[in-house]
Design an enzyme around this catalytic site. Structure first.
Site, PDB file in Angstrom:
ATOM      1  N   TYR A  97      51.976  36.081  40.672  1.00 41.52           N
ATOM      2  CA  TYR A  97      51.105  35.109  41.359  1.00 41.52           C
ATOM      3  C   TYR A  97      51.680  33.695  41.504  1.00 41.52           C
ATOM      4  O   TYR A  97      51.511  33.070  42.549  1.00 41.52           O
ATOM      5  CB  TYR A  97      49.715  35.085  40.692  1.00 41.52           C
ATOM      6  CG  TYR A  97      48.859  36.239  41.187  1.00 41.52           C
ATOM      7  CD1 TYR A  97      47.953  36.062  42.230  1.00 41.52           C
ATOM      8  CD2 TYR A  97      48.985  37.520  40.662  1.00 41.52           C
ATOM      9  CE1 TYR A  97      47.194  37.123  42.712  1.00 41.52           C
ATOM     10  CE2 TYR A  97      48.229  38.590  41.132  1.00 41.52           C
ATOM     11  CZ  TYR A  97      47.337  38.384  42.156  1.00 41.52           C
ATOM     12  OH  TYR A  97      46.594  39.425  42.641  1.00 41.52           O
ATOM     13  N   GLU A 139      42.285  43.456  38.918  1.00 43.36           N
ATOM     14  CA  GLU A 139      43.448  44.360  38.915  1.00 43.36           C
ATOM     15  C   GLU A 139      43.688  44.901  37.502  1.00 43.36           C
ATOM     16  O   GLU A 139      44.020  46.078  37.345  1.00 43.36           O
ATOM     17  CB  GLU A 139      44.678  43.631  39.485  1.00 43.36           C
ATOM     18  CG  GLU A 139      44.559  43.482  41.001  1.00 43.36           C
ATOM     19  CD  GLU A 139      45.332  42.324  41.615  1.00 43.36           C
ATOM     20  OE1 GLU A 139      46.310  41.849  41.023  1.00 43.36           O
ATOM     21  OE2 GLU A 139      44.941  41.886  42.729  1.00 43.36           O
TER      22      GLU A 139
HETATM   23  C1  HEM Z   1      45.404  34.723  45.755  1.00 43.66           C
HETATM   24  C2  HEM Z   1      46.509  35.422  46.050  1.00 43.66           C
HETATM   25  C3  HEM Z   1      46.566  36.577  47.030  1.00 43.66           C
HETATM   26  C4  HEM Z   1      45.785  36.870  48.126  1.00 43.66           C
HETATM   27  C5  HEM Z   1      44.607  36.092  48.681  1.00 43.66           C
HETATM   28  C6  HEM Z   1      46.313  38.115  48.690  1.00 43.66           C
HETATM   29  C7  HEM Z   1      45.799  38.764  49.804  1.00 43.66           C
HETATM   30  C8  HEM Z   1      46.176  40.022  50.237  1.00 43.66           C
HETATM   31  C9  HEM Z   1      45.535  40.791  51.291  1.00 43.66           C
HETATM   32  C10 HEM Z   1      44.340  40.305  52.113  1.00 43.66           C
HETATM   33  C11 HEM Z   1      46.179  41.972  51.403  1.00 43.66           C
HETATM   34  C12 HEM Z   1      45.849  43.124  52.358  1.00 43.66           C
HETATM   35  C13 HEM Z   1      44.854  44.024  51.668  1.00 43.66           C
HETATM   36  C14 HEM Z   1      44.464  45.261  52.451  1.00 43.66           C
HETATM   37  O1  HEM Z   1      45.364  45.997  52.920  1.00 43.66           O
HETATM   38  O2  HEM Z   1      43.258  45.480  52.594  1.00 43.66           O
HETATM   39  C15 HEM Z   1      47.251  41.974  50.415  1.00 43.66           C
HETATM   40  C16 HEM Z   1      48.165  42.994  50.249  1.00 43.66           C
HETATM   41  C17 HEM Z   1      49.334  42.847  49.542  1.00 43.66           C
HETATM   42  N1  HEM Z   1      49.654  41.794  48.712  1.00 43.66           N
HETATM   43 FE1  HEM Z   1      48.512  40.201  48.307  1.00 43.66          FE
HETATM   44  N2  HEM Z   1      47.389  38.516  47.956  1.00 43.66           N
HETATM   45  C18 HEM Z   1      47.586  37.615  46.942  1.00 43.66           C
HETATM   46  C19 HEM Z   1      48.581  37.664  45.997  1.00 43.66           C
HETATM   47  C20 HEM Z   1      49.661  38.507  46.049  1.00 43.66           C
HETATM   48  C21 HEM Z   1      50.825  38.432  45.186  1.00 43.66           C
HETATM   49  C22 HEM Z   1      51.007  37.432  44.052  1.00 43.66           C
HETATM   50  C23 HEM Z   1      51.685  39.400  45.604  1.00 43.66           C
HETATM   51  C24 HEM Z   1      53.080  39.706  45.063  1.00 43.66           C
HETATM   52  C25 HEM Z   1      54.035  38.822  45.086  1.00 43.66           C
HETATM   53  C26 HEM Z   1      51.057  40.121  46.687  1.00 43.66           C
HETATM   54  C27 HEM Z   1      51.597  41.190  47.351  1.00 43.66           C
HETATM   55  C28 HEM Z   1      50.906  42.017  48.209  1.00 43.66           C
HETATM   56  C29 HEM Z   1      51.447  43.267  48.738  1.00 43.66           C
HETATM   57  C30 HEM Z   1      52.828  43.878  48.435  1.00 43.66           C
HETATM   58  C31 HEM Z   1      50.451  43.800  49.576  1.00 43.66           C
HETATM   59  C32 HEM Z   1      50.529  45.095  50.394  1.00 43.66           C
HETATM   60  C33 HEM Z   1      51.185  44.823  51.733  1.00 43.66           C
HETATM   61  C34 HEM Z   1      51.087  46.025  52.652  1.00 43.66           C
HETATM   62  O3  HEM Z   1      49.978  46.546  52.829  1.00 43.66           O
HETATM   63  O4  HEM Z   1      52.117  46.440  53.172  1.00 43.66           O
HETATM   64  N3  HEM Z   1      49.835  39.543  46.943  1.00 43.66           N
HETATM   65  N4  HEM Z   1      47.219  40.776  49.718  1.00 43.66           N
END
Ligand code: HEM
Length: 156
Positions: A97, A139
């Site tokens: 994060y 998580e």
């Molecule tokens: C407050 C912080 C964060 C928010 C608001 C956020 C938001 C999101 C959202 C909206 C999605 C798509 C969810 C879906 O498919 O329904 C997602 C997917 C993902 N997030 Fe985050 N995220 C955060 C932090 C992080 C962090 C720290 C990481 C790693 C460095 C990360 C890595 C990913 C990955 C790898 C996906 C999947 C991408 C895909 O579907 O190909 N996220 N996140």
């Protein structure tokens, strides 16, 4: 980690919603550029088989929804559930994060320029920590449930 946000922070975050509506996609695209300088971070997304161009849109949408509803989090529950589920599928851990915060906050400044005052960035830093905390907790529960299910399976 932040347990609650002050009314001042919430007011500042809400006041940035129109700018996020307009520039959200630019901000998140810039954020990924900054984040992916680190190969370890890039690998997390490569492994997730990032859906072409969809991920910046989803993140921009999530950030905007958060800005609009920061004072009524119940509206965000389904979105938080979906993010946490995807994060668990893609093995995102609490230690990932800070790197996203370190990419997002400068990206806001890169795109909004002078409008992203120190006060605005500080409010967003706090708000990010708050949302990150909610996601990390959810998580942790999902990972624990997964581990428990795996243990039960091993007993069969
Ligand atoms: C407050 C912080 C964060 C928010 C608001 C956020 C938001 C999101 C959202 C909206 C999605 C798509 C969810 C879906 O498919 O329904 C997602 C997917 C993902 N997030 Fe985050 N995220 C955060 C932090 C992080 C962090 C720290 C990481 C790693 C460095 C990360 C890595 C990913 C990955 C790898 C996906 C999947 C991408 C895909 O579907 O190909 N996220 N996140």
């Amino acid at each position: 980690m932040t347990a609650t946000l002050s009314s001042e922070t919430m007011a500042i975050v809400k006041s940035t919603a129109p700018a996020l509506q307009k520039y959200g996609l630019e901000i998140t695209s810039r954020m990924y550029e900054r984040l992916f300088v680190d190969p370890e971070m890039k690998a997390l997304f490569d492994q997730a088989a990032q859906k072409s161009g969809e991920q910046p849109k989803r993140l921009a949408g999530a950030i905007l929804a958060f800005a609009q509803n920061v004072d009524k989090l119940s509206v965000l529950r389904p979105a938080i559930e979906s993010m946490a589920a995807r994060h668990v599928e893609t093995h995102i851990k609490p230690e990932h994060y800070p790197a996203v915060a370190a990419a997002l906050l400068p990206a806001i400044r890169d795109v909004l320029g002078e409008a992203a005052t120190d006060e605005v960035l500080a409010a967003w830093g706090e708000a990010y920590g708050f949302l990150a905390d909610i996601l990390i907790k959810r998580e942790a529960t999902l990972y624990a449930e997964e581990a428990e299910a795996a243990e039960d399976y091993a007993k069969v």
